[in-house]
Design a protein around this motif. Sequence first.
Motif, PDB file in Angstrom:
ATOM      1  N   TRP A 510       0.835  -1.203   0.000  1.00 30.06           N
ATOM      2  CA  TRP A 510       0.000   0.000   0.000  1.00 30.06           C
ATOM      3  C   TRP A 510       0.874   1.259   0.000  1.00 30.06           C
ATOM      4  N   SER A 511       1.881   1.285   0.861  1.00 29.22           N
ATOM      5  CA  SER A 511       2.748   2.461   0.978  1.00 29.22           C
ATOM      6  C   SER A 511       3.529   2.713  -0.309  1.00 29.22           C
ATOM      7  N   SER A 512       4.039   1.640  -0.927  1.00 23.59           N
ATOM      8  CA  SER A 512       4.820   1.814  -2.158  1.00 23.59           C
ATOM      9  C   SER A 512       3.944   2.346  -3.289  1.00 23.59           C
ATOM     10  N   ALA A 513       2.675   1.890  -3.344  1.00 22.76           N
ATOM     11  CA  ALA A 513       1.747   2.414  -4.359  1.00 22.76           C
ATOM     12  C   ALA A 513       1.480   3.904  -4.133  1.00 22.76           C
ATOM     13  N   LEU A 514       1.295   4.289  -2.875  1.00 21.91           N
ATOM     14  CA  LEU A 514       1.053   5.697  -2.543  1.00 21.91           C
ATOM     15  C   LEU A 514       2.271   6.557  -2.863  1.00 21.91           C
ATOM     16  N   LEU A 515       3.463   6.046  -2.506  1.00 18.06           N
ATOM     17  CA  LEU A 515       4.691   6.787  -2.788  1.00 18.06           C
ATOM     18  C   LEU A 515       4.886   6.965  -4.298  1.00 18.06           C
ATOM     19  N   ARG A 516       4.569   5.949  -5.045  1.00 15.10           N
ATOM     20  CA  ARG A 516       4.661   6.039  -6.523  1.00 15.10           C
ATOM     21  C   ARG A 516       3.752   7.152  -7.045  1.00 15.10           C
ATOM     22  N   ASP A 517       2.485   7.133  -6.587  1.00  9.50           N
ATOM     23  CA  ASP A 517       1.521   8.129  -7.073  1.00  9.50           C
ATOM     24  C   ASP A 517       1.842   9.531  -6.577  1.00  9.50           C
ATOM     25  N   LEU A 518       2.313   9.619  -5.311  1.00  8.15           N
ATOM     26  CA  LEU A 518       2.675  10.927  -4.746  1.00  8.15           C
ATOM     27  C   LEU A 518       3.819  11.568  -5.526  1.00  8.15           C
TER      28      LEU A 518
END
Length: 583
Positions: A510-518
């Motif tokens: 979840w965090s890696s997906a958010l970091l990618r989008d951010l």
Amino acid sequence: MLLGDNLHYATALTDPQTRSSWYLALLGLAEHFRTSSPPKVRLCVHCLQAVLPRKPPARMEARTHLQLGSVLYHHTRNGDQARGHLEKAVSGPQEIPQFEDVKFEAASLLSELYCQENSVDAAKPLLRKAIQISQQTPYWHCRLLFQLAQLHTLEKDLVSACDLLGVGAEYARVVGSEYTRALFLLSKGMLLLMERKLQEVHPLLTLCGQIVENWQGNPIQKESLRVFFLVLQVTHYLDAGQVKSVKPCLKQLQQCIQTISTLHDDEILPSNPADLFHWLPKEHMCVLVYLVTVMHSMQAGYLEKAQKYTDKALMQLEKLKMLDCSPILSSFQVILLEHIIMCRLVTGHKATALQEISQVCQLCQQSPRLFSNHAAQLHTLLGLYCISVNCMDNAEAQFTTALRLTTHQELWAFIVTNLASVYIREGNRHQELYSLLERINPDHNFPVRRFLRETLKMSNAEDLNRLTACSLVLLGHIFYVLGNHRESNNMVVPAMQLASKIPDMSVQLWSSALLRDLNKACGNAMDAHEAAQMHQNFSQQLLQDHIEACSLPEHNLITWTDGPPPVQFQAQNGPTTSLASLL
């Protein structure tokens, strides 16, 4: 010559001294056969049966019935004969000197046999009567009180069990046994914790602590009391989620078990017969301390540490179970497996978790009582596994079954919360979700972000790492959706760091997906690429484990929702579920 021999034999049997020699010889032979390796049960029974036709004295007859009942109960499946002999031992003449021990031991064994035959209603009055007439025999009076309290506990009548333990504590005080008084009080404290009567637990544990520290006696008995006391204290803290506050108590407990392991068993018997009790063997206490340490590591989010102590405990259990068939060992094993299964699901090892769920099923097949006590937990674990492999219909069925089987408040709340997550994932179950939220908290119109911040504050204060990581990533997601990228980044980065430390595969994904989008939204192409690569790696690991788990024959357990655990599993042709929603 033959006639002379018969006359001599007949005369010898009427002589009291000769008869006594016969009895002693037969009893000695019986004991020899009983203690042989392996025990020669048939020969032992023959020797004991040979005593009865010779019209032994009433006391010896009663003891022989007790011995026959005991051997038949422990070493054969002939329950009817065992019951008959024990009933004769219990109902023997009352006026025989030194007959009390025989009568009370027979009553204790007979009540065990009744319980084994599901005749609990016959066991209770038998024990009550024995307790009533045993007040002049401290050891048996205390032992029978413990036994009846345990029977009530198994029936989940904790109020009656607590009352009996209170009676035992007062009796032990009167007969001058502070050691056994502490055992009764600590046992009562354990039941009060199970009942969630926390206001009564605090003063009781304080009193127990004083008694344990002041009692001077056998070092092993003293340290075992301290272990019992500290186990209750640690459990009390963990129940309240106080993972950081419990550390000093847990350290004391671990030091205490190390001290016990260096002490040699003292063969000198206590002068007070009421002190002739041991809480648990040293080896069992060692496993229990491992178990409590695993519970702490799981709550704190130290999953590698939980794995290490689980491995040690299970290895110790395997060794003990080769020589010891005590039911508590299987209970310890099941509880350890329940914890490590949750650990596997968090770290992304679903296939291993499923195989360990199957182990729990096998243990429960061997013991109806164990299955009765752990059925709800077993279906809950299957529900969690179903969520991890995206089998939402099966997850709902497992959680619904678990809810039907439990009356435990905390487990109920855990199941309902996970069922709510199933409805959220399915996306079209709004009505069921709102009904469920109403059951969890009738006043659910609250500001979500404020409560998440409160959760974060509490979890930080007590080092609840998984709760902190989940709160951070959820807050980060909310801020991202609201367009507050800076605040989102402040939440997601520490969430990722903490999740890597645990490690929690779902939060990492979840965090890696958010970091990618951010980073993509902020124009940080290199950081976005790095986060996308991390996300891809986590996705591949999860996908491979998903395929392996769904290909196992044990995967068919997800369809089991009624009756005892299935014995055999049919192999799957391949995975039948989608990983799309996890990625």
